[in-house]
Design a protein around this motif. Sequence first.
Motif, PDB file in Angstrom:
ATOM      1  N   MET A   1      76.968  63.034  45.637  1.00 50.41           N
ATOM      2  CA  MET A   1      76.122  62.835  45.475  1.00 50.41           C
ATOM      3  C   MET A   1      75.357  61.452  45.806  1.00 50.41           C
ATOM      4  SD  MET A   1      75.762  61.111  41.076  1.00 50.41           S
ATOM      5  CE  MET A   1      76.502  62.805  40.781  1.00 50.41           C
ATOM      6  N   ALA A   2      74.061  61.417  46.447  1.00 51.20           N
ATOM      7  CA  ALA A   2      73.487  59.862  46.599  1.00 51.20           C
ATOM      8  C   ALA A   2      72.626  60.031  45.483  1.00 51.20           C
ATOM      9  CB  ALA A   2      72.919  60.913  48.052  1.00 51.20           C
ATOM     10  N   LEU A   3      71.317  59.071  46.800  1.00 46.59           N
ATOM     11  CA  LEU A   3      70.182  58.024  45.846  1.00 46.59           C
ATOM     12  C   LEU A   3      69.271  59.250  45.335  1.00 46.59           C
ATOM     13  CD1 LEU A   3      70.821  55.498  47.926  1.00 46.59           C
ATOM     14  CD2 LEU A   3      71.389  55.643  45.174  1.00 46.59           C
ATOM     15  N   ILE A   4      68.547  59.128  44.145  1.00 43.56           N
ATOM     16  CA  ILE A   4      67.531  59.927  43.957  1.00 43.56           C
ATOM     17  C   ILE A   4      66.520  59.470  45.191  1.00 43.56           C
ATOM     18  CG2 ILE A   4      66.121  60.911  42.109  1.00 43.56           C
ATOM     19  CD1 ILE A   4      68.256  59.555  40.144  1.00 43.56           C
ATOM     20  N   LYS A   5      65.476  60.458  45.368  1.00 44.59           N
ATOM     21  CA  LYS A   5      64.367  59.537  46.306  1.00 44.59           C
ATOM     22  C   LYS A   5      63.380  59.190  45.486  1.00 44.59           C
ATOM     23  CE  LYS A   5      65.166  62.558  49.885  1.00 44.59           C
ATOM     24  NZ  LYS A   5      64.167  64.070  50.923  1.00 44.59           N
ATOM     25  N   LYS A   6      62.920  58.954  45.937  1.00 43.77           N
ATOM     26  CA  LYS A   6      61.594  57.894  45.856  1.00 43.77           C
ATOM     27  C   LYS A   6      60.262  58.391  45.065  1.00 43.77           C
ATOM     28  CE  LYS A   6      58.290  53.738  45.945  1.00 43.77           C
ATOM     29  NZ  LYS A   6      56.444  54.387  45.089  1.00 43.77           N
ATOM     30  N   GLU A   7      60.172  60.145  45.957  1.00 42.75           N
ATOM     31  CA  GLU A   7      59.578  61.041  45.093  1.00 42.75           C
ATOM     32  C   GLU A   7      59.834  61.634  44.027  1.00 42.75           C
ATOM     33  OE1 GLU A   7      60.621  61.687  49.651  1.00 42.75           O
ATOM     34  OE2 GLU A   7      60.451  59.418  49.197  1.00 42.75           O
ATOM     35  N   VAL A   8      60.432  61.148  44.319  1.00 40.47           N
ATOM     36  CA  VAL A   8      60.543  62.214  43.160  1.00 40.47           C
ATOM     37  C   VAL A   8      61.707  61.187  41.674  1.00 40.47           C
ATOM     38  CG1 VAL A   8      63.156  63.693  42.021  1.00 40.47           C
ATOM     39  CG2 VAL A   8      62.877  63.993  44.447  1.00 40.47           C
ATOM     40  N   VAL A   9      61.816  60.557  41.552  1.00 36.96           N
ATOM     41  CA  VAL A   9      61.429  59.056  41.253  1.00 36.96           C
ATOM     42  C   VAL A   9      59.760  58.995  40.536  1.00 36.96           C
ATOM     43  CG1 VAL A   9      61.984  56.699  40.417  1.00 36.96           C
ATOM     44  CG2 VAL A   9      63.770  57.736  41.809  1.00 36.96           C
ATOM     45  N   ASP A  10      59.311  58.900  41.400  1.00 35.08           N
ATOM     46  CA  ASP A  10      57.679  58.535  40.762  1.00 35.08           C
ATOM     47  C   ASP A  10      57.174  60.523  40.314  1.00 35.08           C
ATOM     48  OD1 ASP A  10      57.594  56.374  42.061  1.00 35.08           O
ATOM     49  OD2 ASP A  10      57.399  57.336  44.074  1.00 35.08           O
ATOM     50  N   GLN A  11      57.548  61.734  40.966  1.00 36.96           N
ATOM     51  CA  GLN A  11      57.240  62.781  40.653  1.00 36.96           C
ATOM     52  C   GLN A  11      57.903  62.724  38.303  1.00 36.96           C
ATOM     53  OE1 GLN A  11      58.969  66.196  42.121  1.00 36.96           O
ATOM     54  NE2 GLN A  11      57.902  67.591  40.334  1.00 36.96           N
ATOM     55  N   ILE A  12      59.028  62.268  38.260  1.00 38.22           N
ATOM     56  CA  ILE A  12      59.855  62.419  36.938  1.00 38.22           C
ATOM     57  C   ILE A  12      59.003  61.136  36.109  1.00 38.22           C
ATOM     58  CG2 ILE A  12      62.180  60.925  35.519  1.00 38.22           C
ATOM     59  CD1 ILE A  12      63.384  62.402  38.274  1.00 38.22           C
ATOM     60  N   ILE A  13      58.461  60.036  36.500  1.00 40.42           N
ATOM     61  CA  ILE A  13      57.833  59.063  35.622  1.00 40.42           C
ATOM     62  C   ILE A  13      56.411  59.748  35.337  1.00 40.42           C
ATOM     63  CG2 ILE A  13      56.956  56.957  35.979  1.00 40.42           C
ATOM     64  CD1 ILE A  13      59.474  55.947  37.358  1.00 40.42           C
ATOM     65  N   GLN A  14      55.264  60.242  36.009  1.00 44.17           N
ATOM     66  CA  GLN A  14      54.745  61.226  35.841  1.00 44.17           C
ATOM     67  C   GLN A  14      54.551  61.645  35.228  1.00 44.17           C
ATOM     68  OE1 GLN A  14      52.521  62.732  39.576  1.00 44.17           O
ATOM     69  NE2 GLN A  14      50.885  63.681  38.284  1.00 44.17           N
ATOM     70  N   HIS A  15      55.377  63.342  34.716  1.00 43.98           N
ATOM     71  CA  HIS A  15      55.589  63.796  34.229  1.00 43.98           C
ATOM     72  C   HIS A  15      56.559  63.694  32.860  1.00 43.98           C
ATOM     73  CE1 HIS A  15      55.611  66.756  38.110  1.00 43.98           C
ATOM     74  NE2 HIS A  15      55.122  67.683  36.902  1.00 43.98           N
ATOM     75  N   ALA A  16      57.498  62.598  32.786  1.00 44.71           N
ATOM     76  CA  ALA A  16      58.007  62.163  31.453  1.00 44.71           C
ATOM     77  C   ALA A  16      56.589  61.689  30.072  1.00 44.71           C
ATOM     78  CB  ALA A  16      59.131  60.643  31.981  1.00 44.71           C
ATOM     79  N   ASP A  17      56.702  62.787  29.214  1.00 42.22           N
ATOM     80  CA  ASP A  17      55.650  62.250  28.209  1.00 42.22           C
ATOM     81  C   ASP A  17      56.102  61.096  28.144  1.00 42.22           C
ATOM     82  OD1 ASP A  17      54.292  62.231  26.113  1.00 42.22           O
ATOM     83  OD2 ASP A  17      52.763  63.310  27.200  1.00 42.22           O
ATOM     84  N   ILE A  18      55.736  60.004  27.138  1.00 43.26           N
ATOM     85  CA  ILE A  18      56.104  58.666  26.392  1.00 43.26           C
ATOM     86  C   ILE A  18      56.571  59.539  25.108  1.00 43.26           C
ATOM     87  CG2 ILE A  18      54.333  58.021  25.652  1.00 43.26           C
ATOM     88  CD1 ILE A  18      57.549  55.792  26.430  1.00 43.26           C
ATOM     89  N   VAL A  19      55.684  60.180  24.418  1.00 43.42           N
ATOM     90  CA  VAL A  19      55.647  60.188  23.028  1.00 43.42           C
ATOM     91  C   VAL A  19      57.008  61.505  22.911  1.00 43.42           C
ATOM     92  CG1 VAL A  19      54.594  62.141  21.304  1.00 43.42           C
ATOM     93  CG2 VAL A  19      52.722  59.953  22.232  1.00 43.42           C
TER      94      VAL A  19
END
Length: 655
Positions: A1-19
């Motif tokens: 297992m390795a570190l999560i790429k920044k682009e993927v982190v950005d994608q997760i944050i973008q898709h994660a609907d706070i509501v």
Amino acid sequence: MALIKKEVVDQIIQHADIVEVVGDFVDLKKKGQNMWACCPFHHEKSPSFSVAPKKGIYKCFGCGKAGNSVQFIMDIEGTSYVEALRYLAKKYGIEIEEDQSPAAVQAQNEKDSLFILSDFAKQYFVNALHKNDEGQSIGMPYFKQRGLSQATIQKFELGYSLDSWDDFTKAALEKGYQLKYLEETGLTIVKQEEGKQYDRFRGRVMFPIHNVSGRTIGFGARTLKSNDKKSPKYVNSPESRIYHKSDVLYGMFQAKQAIRQEDECFLVEGYLDVLSLHQGGIENVVASSGTSLTENQIKLIGRYTKNITVLYDGDPAGIKASLRGIDLILEGGLNVNVVLFPDGDDPDSYIRKVGDTAFRNYLKEHSQDFISFKSELFAQEAKDNPVKKAEAIREMVVSISKIPDAIKRSVFLQRCSLQFGIDEQVLISEYNKIHLTEQKASRQQSQPSSGYMPSDEELAEAEAAAAAEAEMYGAEDQQEVDQHNTLRNREREVIRWILNYADKEVDEGLTASQFMLGELEDVEFKTPIYARLFDMCRLKLEQGFFPTATEFMQHEEKEIRNEVIDLVSEKYEISNGWATHEIIVPHESDLVTYGSEREVLRLKWRNVQLMIKEQMDGLATLKEDQEVDKCLRTIKTLKEFEKQIADMLGIVISR
């Protein structure tokens, strides 16, 4: 297992609907543009927990918890940042791509190897307890003798290590686990010079230690040989890459949900205290496992509640040695109560003696706030000895000085005054001495490891804070305190305006952030957090981007994240009822030009006022006529500038 790429982190944050994310845990109701609910992090009757869909953030105006979707999962589940990202990635079907750099892969793989080995060891010890004749005849009777049920034994995954030199080590090596990992986790002791290796935990009952996610990271082990004086009663795993004693509390994994629900954490000393209370229905309990309480352990509890009740054995010497832990809890901003058991009893022995119901009643009847507890403890020692009484009072004030909340400090100083029959003003004076001494010490020791040294402005900020405290306790110079507080508010408003309206035009081709950063280029911010944010905004603009709040809300420093979220959160909204009655109430977003100009002028005006005061204060110390004349000319120029700004703001200056 390795570190999560920044682009993927950005994608997760973008898709994660706070509501959606918050809605999985909390029943949200729409009110205006935002969603509201009773806060899941503290008990309340009226909703003060707000979710702003457009901004992608949540904020509780009661307890102060705030963040984005990732932070919410971290807060509600007690997970790490990476674990929260993985939770959200799974929820939204995002495939996690890893940073495959050799160094990152190797580091993560080695850490995973330690986790996997620890889990193997836990299961090995569990099997030895339940399936081995030695475990059944020696280990299990001990747990039964201590009143533990089969359900408790299974829930906490208790085990037994065979009384053999290398039985476990052999089994692990046969399964393919490497000796270097066995040595790092402390499961095996290696004597290189002798060419020998043997089990650390031999002939002991085993208490697995879990992190907040439930992964096994270490072990506590108790010997069952009462006649072996050379062997310590308890042996714990040594520090490793996955186990840091100062960051861990025994039982936190099993207790975290109950702590949040009860909004209280019982803090005990030993493993069996946790097990017996948990079995008795008191599940919101954790242990420091015999070590001194640390700042990180207090922060860990603070993620779930602000209320700690420390359960002390009835041993006066042990209690006095543990009082430093109370000061740390107070310093961490948590509320602390204390329960003292009868001499000779601890939580484990007492609950087994009196039963679950009587034990609960005892907790309710004997719980004291720390002032009552500590003052009674010291008063007994001091008795009629005035010197000891003075020392006791000073100790009390030292503890009170650790409390970050000024109102709580004031209340406790009053309580201490009544408890010891001493004038409150004397305690206030002693507190001020302690506070100023700590301020001077902090100036000399400010984070040398990072190369950071406090600026004159930050020292002025510290002195202003001390002045504010002094005013609360009877100081006369209210005007100076007000000036510093007002300056902080003005700096805060400038940063708030920049972050909220960074890309809004105030004039053709000129945005609010460009205008405000340009106008205040030569102004030095005095409040450290706003000075940092101002510099970050300026750097962002220089890089060709607008300094909007979105990116700053992902900052690695929690202080920055929380401050930015606070700056963009709106507690109140304009009611739709005004529009019904055809009353137009403009929002500040409709007045960006006016607001930007006004906030710039307000900050400049406040800075000029402070500069005038500094010159006036310094005037009395000047001896040379030439220096006095120069100072007077400076004051005159500053006052002219003050009047110009006041005229632009529509303020009449009266002197």
